[in-house]
Design a protein around this motif. Structure first.
Motif, PDB file in Angstrom:
ATOM      1  N   ASP A 277       0.499   4.411  -2.552  1.00  0.00           N
ATOM      2  CA  ASP A 277       0.369   5.806  -2.132  1.00  0.00           C
ATOM      3  C   ASP A 277       1.476   6.649  -2.734  1.00  0.00           C
ATOM      4  O   ASP A 277       1.253   7.763  -3.188  1.00  0.00           O
ATOM      5  CB  ASP A 277       0.409   5.889  -0.603  1.00  0.00           C
ATOM      6  CG  ASP A 277      -0.789   5.188   0.029  1.00  0.00           C
ATOM      7  OD1 ASP A 277      -1.761   4.928  -0.707  1.00  0.00           O
ATOM      8  OD2 ASP A 277      -0.741   4.900   1.228  1.00  0.00           O
ATOM      9  N   ASN A 278       2.663   6.083  -2.727  1.00  0.00           N
ATOM     10  CA  ASN A 278       3.820   6.784  -3.254  1.00  0.00           C
ATOM     11  C   ASN A 278       3.627   7.134  -4.722  1.00  0.00           C
ATOM     12  O   ASN A 278       3.957   8.241  -5.170  1.00  0.00           O
ATOM     13  CB  ASN A 278       5.065   5.903  -3.077  1.00  0.00           C
ATOM     14  CG  ASN A 278       6.330   6.623  -3.490  1.00  0.00           C
ATOM     15  OD1 ASN A 278       6.442   7.844  -3.308  1.00  0.00           O
ATOM     16  ND2 ASN A 278       7.264   5.894  -4.057  1.00  0.00           N
TER      17      ASN A 278
ATOM     18  N   GLN B 170       0.828  -1.213   0.000  1.00  0.00           N
ATOM     19  CA  GLN B 170       0.000   0.000   0.000  1.00  0.00           C
ATOM     20  C   GLN B 170       0.860   1.259   0.000  1.00  0.00           C
ATOM     21  O   GLN B 170       0.510   2.261  -0.617  1.00  0.00           O
ATOM     22  CB  GLN B 170      -0.922  -0.015   1.218  1.00  0.00           C
ATOM     23  CG  GLN B 170      -1.931   1.125   1.260  1.00  0.00           C
ATOM     24  CD  GLN B 170      -2.901   1.092   0.090  1.00  0.00           C
ATOM     25  OE1 GLN B 170      -3.435   0.056  -0.251  1.00  0.00           O
ATOM     26  NE2 GLN B 170      -3.102   2.237  -0.553  1.00  0.00           N
TER      27      GLN B 170
ATOM     28  N   ALA C  68       0.803   7.422  -6.103  1.00  0.00           N
ATOM     29  CA  ALA C  68      -0.442   8.202  -6.191  1.00  0.00           C
ATOM     30  C   ALA C  68      -1.431   7.581  -7.165  1.00  0.00           C
ATOM     31  O   ALA C  68      -2.069   8.271  -7.951  1.00  0.00           O
ATOM     32  CB  ALA C  68      -0.139   9.649  -6.581  1.00  0.00           C
TER      33      ALA C  68
END
Lengths: 156, 156
Positions: free
Chosen positions: B91-92, B87, B94
């Motif tokens: 997120d990194n 995850q 995006a």
DNA sequence: CTTAAAATCATACTAAAGTATGAGTGTGCA
DNA sequence: TGCACACTCATACTTTAGTATGATTTTAAG
């Protein structure tokens, strides 16, 4: 002085707010009880004010819940378990040596042109191999071919 | 009947609570005003009760604030072990929720048309998502996107 | 309420992938 | 020797993928 202010900012703010609230209450008491004796309205005002106080206090003071998410950062151990290639399945599907090479490069995400350059053959040759691979694997697209061949363990 | 209860559970609960509160107030009024005329104590009780009400309402109705703390934990895993979804990497990069869905279906070997039908959107929408995915993953083709995202552990 | 991001879709285009068909070349083997 | 087969390549075509741009609508957050 500035540091002191910052440190006790909250405390000061709350103190002043409470003082203001007391003044308001005194005023209300004076206004309604002494002047007009409107007891019910006074009680209502008290109730409203303290409900608001409760809400405000809660919003300000309640600690936010902390969700701790533990993300497992993958560190791969090289060659601990040599991925076993399913040679039996390759034989079963009758995939030739060249077709296997094309399939491998396909799985790496290379385009037909890049595969052609890598294997020193023409683009058309790669297309022919591709079509043959798809037919043997009983799929319609390179993405399916990669998915299926990985699932069957005929490529890494 | 049961469905009705569930739907209006909150409303019922709050209504009953408020009714109980009113009874309490009446009792207090009677107790202090009629019997002992302890006005200040009565006001204090009102203040306390409604402060409590405000606090209670806020706790019940306001969405809890959440702070998310991401703790990275290094885990050694052999390549054969099905890697869990990273995850943090998602997120990194995006990648949005919808983009992840498209990426998943891509990895299954579906064509853009099939993905569009599966997600009940138009072909053009899937193409837009695809392009955004490729840009975020810094790749040029769907095959590369699948390869890289599997390598990074952002899809299964 | 307003702003920003996400999601949707369209049109028009280029690039790549895939299909169909035919054909030439080398290699192992019965 | 010949014959199946893998490998090579071409031409011509259709389909799918991908890019660019702009617009509208939802939704989340401040």
């Amino acid at each position: 002085m500035q540091a002191f202010y910052n440190k006790y900012k909250r405390t000061l703010l709350y103190g002043i707010s409470l003082a203001a609230l007391l003044f308001l209450l005194r005023w209300l008491e004076f206004r309604f009880l002494v002047l007009s004796h409107a007891m019910d309205i006074y009680i209502g005002a008290i109730a409203a004010i303290f409900t608001a106080l409760g809400i405000w206090l809660t919003l300000k003071l309640v600690k936010p819940k902390t969700n701790t998410i533990v993300v497992e950062k993958e560190v791969y151990l090289p060659q601990t378990t040599p991925a076993q290639i399913n040679q039996a399945e390759i034989d079963n599907l009758a995939l030739s040596k060249r077709e296997m090479e094309v399939l491998q490069l396909m799985a790496k995400g290379l385009s037909n042109k890049e595969i052609a350059d890598g294997l020193f053959v023409s683009l058309n040759t790669v297309k022919t191999h591709s079509s043959n691979i798809f037919e043997k694997l009983d799929v319609k697209r390179r993405t399916q071919a990669v998915e299926k061949s990985k699932r069957l363990g005929i490529i890494v």
